[in-house]
Design a protein around this motif. Structure first.
Motif, PDB file in Angstrom:
ATOM      1  N   SER A  90       2.135  -2.985   3.626  1.00  0.00           N
ATOM      2  CA  SER A  90       0.741  -3.445   3.633  1.00  0.00           C
ATOM      3  C   SER A  90      -0.198  -2.312   4.022  1.00  0.00           C
ATOM      4  CB  SER A  90       0.570  -4.624   4.594  1.00  0.00           C
ATOM      5  OG  SER A  90       1.301  -5.744   4.149  1.00  0.00           O
ATOM      6  N   ASP A  91       0.224  -1.474   4.954  1.00  0.00           N
ATOM      7  CA  ASP A  91      -0.571  -0.298   5.327  1.00  0.00           C
ATOM      8  C   ASP A  91      -0.706   0.652   4.144  1.00  0.00           C
ATOM      9  OD1 ASP A  91      -1.093  -1.122   7.880  1.00  0.00           O
ATOM     10  OD2 ASP A  91       0.502   0.058   8.815  1.00  0.00           O
ATOM     11  N   ALA A  92       0.381   0.812   3.377  1.00  0.00           N
ATOM     12  CA  ALA A  92       0.340   1.686   2.200  1.00  0.00           C
ATOM     13  C   ALA A  92      -0.644   1.152   1.164  1.00  0.00           C
ATOM     14  CB  ALA A  92       1.731   1.822   1.597  1.00  0.00           C
ATOM     15  N   VAL A  93      -0.665  -0.158   0.987  1.00  0.00           N
ATOM     16  CA  VAL A  93      -1.630  -0.766   0.060  1.00  0.00           C
ATOM     17  C   VAL A  93      -3.052  -0.523   0.555  1.00  0.00           C
ATOM     18  CG1 VAL A  93      -2.472  -2.944  -0.895  1.00  0.00           C
ATOM     19  CG2 VAL A  93      -0.001  -2.518  -0.757  1.00  0.00           C
ATOM     20  N   ARG A  94      -3.268  -0.738   1.845  1.00  0.00           N
ATOM     21  CA  ARG A  94      -4.608  -0.604   2.425  1.00  0.00           C
ATOM     22  C   ARG A  94      -5.125   0.823   2.346  1.00  0.00           C
ATOM     23  NH1 ARG A  94      -5.976   1.008   7.248  1.00  0.00           N
ATOM     24  NH2 ARG A  94      -3.814   0.886   7.997  1.00  0.00           N
ATOM     25  N   THR A  95      -4.237   1.802   2.543  1.00  0.00           N
ATOM     26  CA  THR A  95      -4.656   3.207   2.549  1.00  0.00           C
ATOM     27  C   THR A  95      -4.531   3.851   1.163  1.00  0.00           C
ATOM     28  OG1 THR A  95      -2.427   3.931   3.197  1.00  0.00           O
ATOM     29  CG2 THR A  95      -4.001   3.486   4.966  1.00  0.00           C
ATOM     30  N   ALA A  97      -1.931   4.328  -0.669  1.00  0.00           N
ATOM     31  CA  ALA A  97      -0.729   5.147  -0.846  1.00  0.00           C
ATOM     32  C   ALA A  97       0.341   4.367  -1.604  1.00  0.00           C
ATOM     33  CB  ALA A  97      -0.187   5.581   0.513  1.00  0.00           C
ATOM     34  N   PHE A  98      -0.093   3.361  -2.296  1.00  0.00           N
ATOM     35  CA  PHE A  98       0.775   2.435  -3.021  1.00  0.00           C
ATOM     36  C   PHE A  98       0.304   2.483  -4.473  1.00  0.00           C
ATOM     37  CE2 PHE A  98       2.068  -1.851  -4.381  1.00  0.00           C
ATOM     38  CZ  PHE A  98       3.286  -2.030  -3.749  1.00  0.00           C
ATOM     39  N   TRP A 202       0.388  -6.079 -18.103  1.00  0.00           N
ATOM     40  CA  TRP A 202       1.749  -5.978 -17.555  1.00  0.00           C
ATOM     41  C   TRP A 202       1.798  -4.920 -16.463  1.00  0.00           C
ATOM     42  CZ3 TRP A 202       5.645  -9.247 -18.765  1.00  0.00           C
ATOM     43  CH2 TRP A 202       6.922  -8.924 -18.328  1.00  0.00           C
ATOM     44  N   SER A 203       2.372  -5.292 -15.323  1.00  0.00           N
ATOM     45  CA  SER A 203       2.590  -4.338 -14.227  1.00  0.00           C
ATOM     46  C   SER A 203       3.812  -3.503 -14.573  1.00  0.00           C
ATOM     47  CB  SER A 203       2.801  -5.097 -12.916  1.00  0.00           C
ATOM     48  OG  SER A 203       3.202  -4.227 -11.885  1.00  0.00           O
ATOM     49  N   THR A 204       3.583  -2.271 -15.007  1.00  0.00           N
ATOM     50  CA  THR A 204       4.669  -1.485 -15.581  1.00  0.00           C
ATOM     51  C   THR A 204       5.303  -0.478 -14.617  1.00  0.00           C
ATOM     52  OG1 THR A 204       5.317  -0.209 -17.536  1.00  0.00           O
ATOM     53  CG2 THR A 204       3.198   0.339 -16.529  1.00  0.00           C
ATOM     54  N   GLU A 205       4.548  -0.029 -13.576  1.00  0.00           N
ATOM     55  CA  GLU A 205       5.104   0.942 -12.644  1.00  0.00           C
ATOM     56  C   GLU A 205       4.620   0.680 -11.219  1.00  0.00           C
ATOM     57  OE1 GLU A 205       4.669   5.082 -13.776  1.00  0.00           O
ATOM     58  OE2 GLU A 205       4.603   4.507 -15.889  1.00  0.00           O
ATOM     59  N   LEU A 206       5.530   0.847 -10.266  1.00  0.00           N
ATOM     60  CA  LEU A 206       5.197   0.835  -8.842  1.00  0.00           C
ATOM     61  C   LEU A 206       5.832   2.062  -8.192  1.00  0.00           C
ATOM     62  CD1 LEU A 206       5.671  -2.714  -7.221  1.00  0.00           C
ATOM     63  CD2 LEU A 206       3.542  -1.511  -7.704  1.00  0.00           C
ATOM     64  N   ALA A 207       5.072   2.734  -7.340  1.00  0.00           N
ATOM     65  CA  ALA A 207       5.625   3.862  -6.581  1.00  0.00           C
ATOM     66  C   ALA A 207       5.099   3.782  -5.159  1.00  0.00           C
ATOM     67  CB  ALA A 207       5.251   5.191  -7.227  1.00  0.00           C
ATOM     68  N   PHE A 208       6.000   3.926  -4.193  1.00  0.00           N
ATOM     69  CA  PHE A 208       5.613   3.824  -2.787  1.00  0.00           C
ATOM     70  C   PHE A 208       6.704   4.455  -1.934  1.00  0.00           C
ATOM     71  CE2 PHE A 208       7.765  -0.005  -4.213  1.00  0.00           C
ATOM     72  CZ  PHE A 208       8.782  -0.151  -3.293  1.00  0.00           C
ATOM     73  N   GLU A 209       6.357   4.718  -0.684  1.00  0.00           N
ATOM     74  CA  GLU A 209       7.332   5.268   0.253  1.00  0.00           C
ATOM     75  C   GLU A 209       8.159   4.134   0.844  1.00  0.00           C
ATOM     76  OE1 GLU A 209       6.486   6.868   4.440  1.00  0.00           O
ATOM     77  OE2 GLU A 209       6.567   8.706   3.232  1.00  0.00           O
ATOM     78  N   PRO A 211       9.855   1.860   3.341  1.00  0.00           N
ATOM     79  CA  PRO A 211       9.328   1.613   4.691  1.00  0.00           C
ATOM     80  C   PRO A 211      10.165   2.170   5.833  1.00  0.00           C
ATOM     81  CG  PRO A 211      10.162  -0.419   3.704  1.00  0.00           C
ATOM     82  CD  PRO A 211      10.122   0.608   2.615  1.00  0.00           C
ATOM     83  N   THR A 212      11.441   2.447   5.607  1.00  0.00           N
ATOM     84  CA  THR A 212      12.260   3.013   6.687  1.00  0.00           C
ATOM     85  C   THR A 212      12.882   4.354   6.323  1.00  0.00           C
ATOM     86  OG1 THR A 212      14.238   1.803   5.975  1.00  0.00           O
ATOM     87  CG2 THR A 212      12.816   0.733   7.617  1.00  0.00           C
ATOM     88  N   LEU A 213      13.262   4.537   5.065  1.00  0.00           N
ATOM     89  CA  LEU A 213      13.918   5.777   4.654  1.00  0.00           C
ATOM     90  C   LEU A 213      12.925   6.906   4.428  1.00  0.00           C
ATOM     91  CD1 LEU A 213      16.534   4.346   2.117  1.00  0.00           C
ATOM     92  CD2 LEU A 213      16.831   4.847   4.548  1.00  0.00           C
ATOM     93  N   LYS A 214      11.639   6.546   4.247  1.00  0.00           N
ATOM     94  CA  LYS A 214      10.553   7.520   4.059  1.00  0.00           C
ATOM     95  C   LYS A 214      10.703   8.366   2.795  1.00  0.00           C
ATOM     96  CE  LYS A 214       8.712   6.120   7.827  1.00  0.00           C
ATOM     97  NZ  LYS A 214       7.545   5.223   7.774  1.00  0.00           N
ATOM     98  N   GLU A 215      11.454   7.865   1.833  1.00  0.00           N
ATOM     99  CA  GLU A 215      11.547   8.558   0.549  1.00  0.00           C
ATOM    100  C   GLU A 215      10.740   7.793  -0.490  1.00  0.00           C
ATOM    101  OE1 GLU A 215      15.685   6.732  -1.281  1.00  0.00           O
ATOM    102  OE2 GLU A 215      15.821   8.463   0.049  1.00  0.00           O
ATOM    103  N   THR A 216      10.206   8.506  -1.464  1.00  0.00           N
ATOM    104  CA  THR A 216       9.384   7.862  -2.485  1.00  0.00           C
ATOM    105  C   THR A 216      10.268   7.138  -3.500  1.00  0.00           C
ATOM    106  OG1 THR A 216       7.634   9.494  -2.250  1.00  0.00           O
ATOM    107  CG2 THR A 216       7.664   8.211  -4.281  1.00  0.00           C
TER     108      THR A 216
END
Length: 236
Positions: A90-95, A97-98, A202-209, A211-216
């Motif tokens: 949710s923080d990633a969406v707000r900032t 970074a999502f 159509w929602s075709t792509e999502l990219a985010f970090e 939440p625990t592994l910190k990898e994209t």
């Protein structure tokens, strides 16, 4: 206890990725993201029922809703399986970074092959419609997206759209504002669309970090091979 109908319907929802913290799925078209006044089966409830069944979990199952898709829109979505993951996503969406990328089929052709659209939108909760208003109007919120023209054919165009904000009906309203109403959009394009046509978004792509592994992480989903999507198969 989850009903057999819920479990059966949930088993039809494609799972793209799952670990202890997140669940990434492909949302079916015309299914509410969460329970609404229609009382139709919704994605969140079905996924909870499926998790409870597959993992034999007692009691209530936690599944956090991080973002939403309009009912007629299909494609990739991520849910949080823990409260920590929900908070961080949710923080990633707000900032912002999502990263959320869509494809859309629209009527006509945009005035430029690519551009950033910036509008101020206001939602009428009584009618559940959104309109473009002047900056500074009460309850107006800024909406920003980028689009790229991928192809045009027979009066329709395929656009790639990247959202920078997450306003209700944002893509539908902003593209309509530049004369490119989405194919099948009855709410914002009743003059050019026919009843019964499926909204071509159509929602075709999502990219985010993670939440625990910190990898994209990056996930992709393609729209179904049916009209009008199949007219642009060569562009995928």
């Amino acid at each position: 206890m989850a009903g057999s109908r819920d479990i059966s319907e949930a088993s039809q929802i494609p799972i793209l990725f799952e670990d202890n913290h997140i669940l990434v799925v492909e949302k079916p078209v015309n299914m509410p993201t969460q329970e609404d006044d229609s009382r139709d089966p919704d994605l969140l409830s079905l996924l909870k029922a499926d998790l409870k069944h597959r993992h034999s979990k007692p009691g209530n199952v936690y599944l956090g809703l991080v973002h939403r898709l309009d009912r007629p829109v299909g494609g990739v979505m991520v849910f949080a399986k823990t409260s920590k993951a929900a908070s961080r996503l949710s923080d990633a969406v707000r900032t912002r970074a999502f990263d959320k990328t869509y494809v859309a089929v629209v009527h006509g052709k945009p005035p430029q092959p690519s551009a950033t659209l910036r509008h101020w939108l206001r939602k009428d909760t009584r009618t559940n419609t959104v309109s473009v208003v002047r900056e500074g109007q009460p309850e107006a919120k800024e909406a920003v997206l980028d689009y790229w023209l991928l192809g045009s054919q027979d009066g329709l165009s395929l656009l790639r759209v990247k959202l920078h904000t997450g306003r209700p009906h944002q893509i539908r309203v902003q593209l309509a504002a530049i004369g490119c109403t989405l194919y099948g959009d009855q709410r914002y394009g009743s003059t050019v669309n026919k009843p019964g046509q499926q909204l071509a978004l159509w929602s075709t792509e999502l990219a985010f970090e993670h939440p625990t592994l910190k990898e994209t992480l990056s996930f992709r989903s393609l729209p179904p091979q049916q009209y009008p999507w199949r007219e642009f198969t060569h562009t995928w």
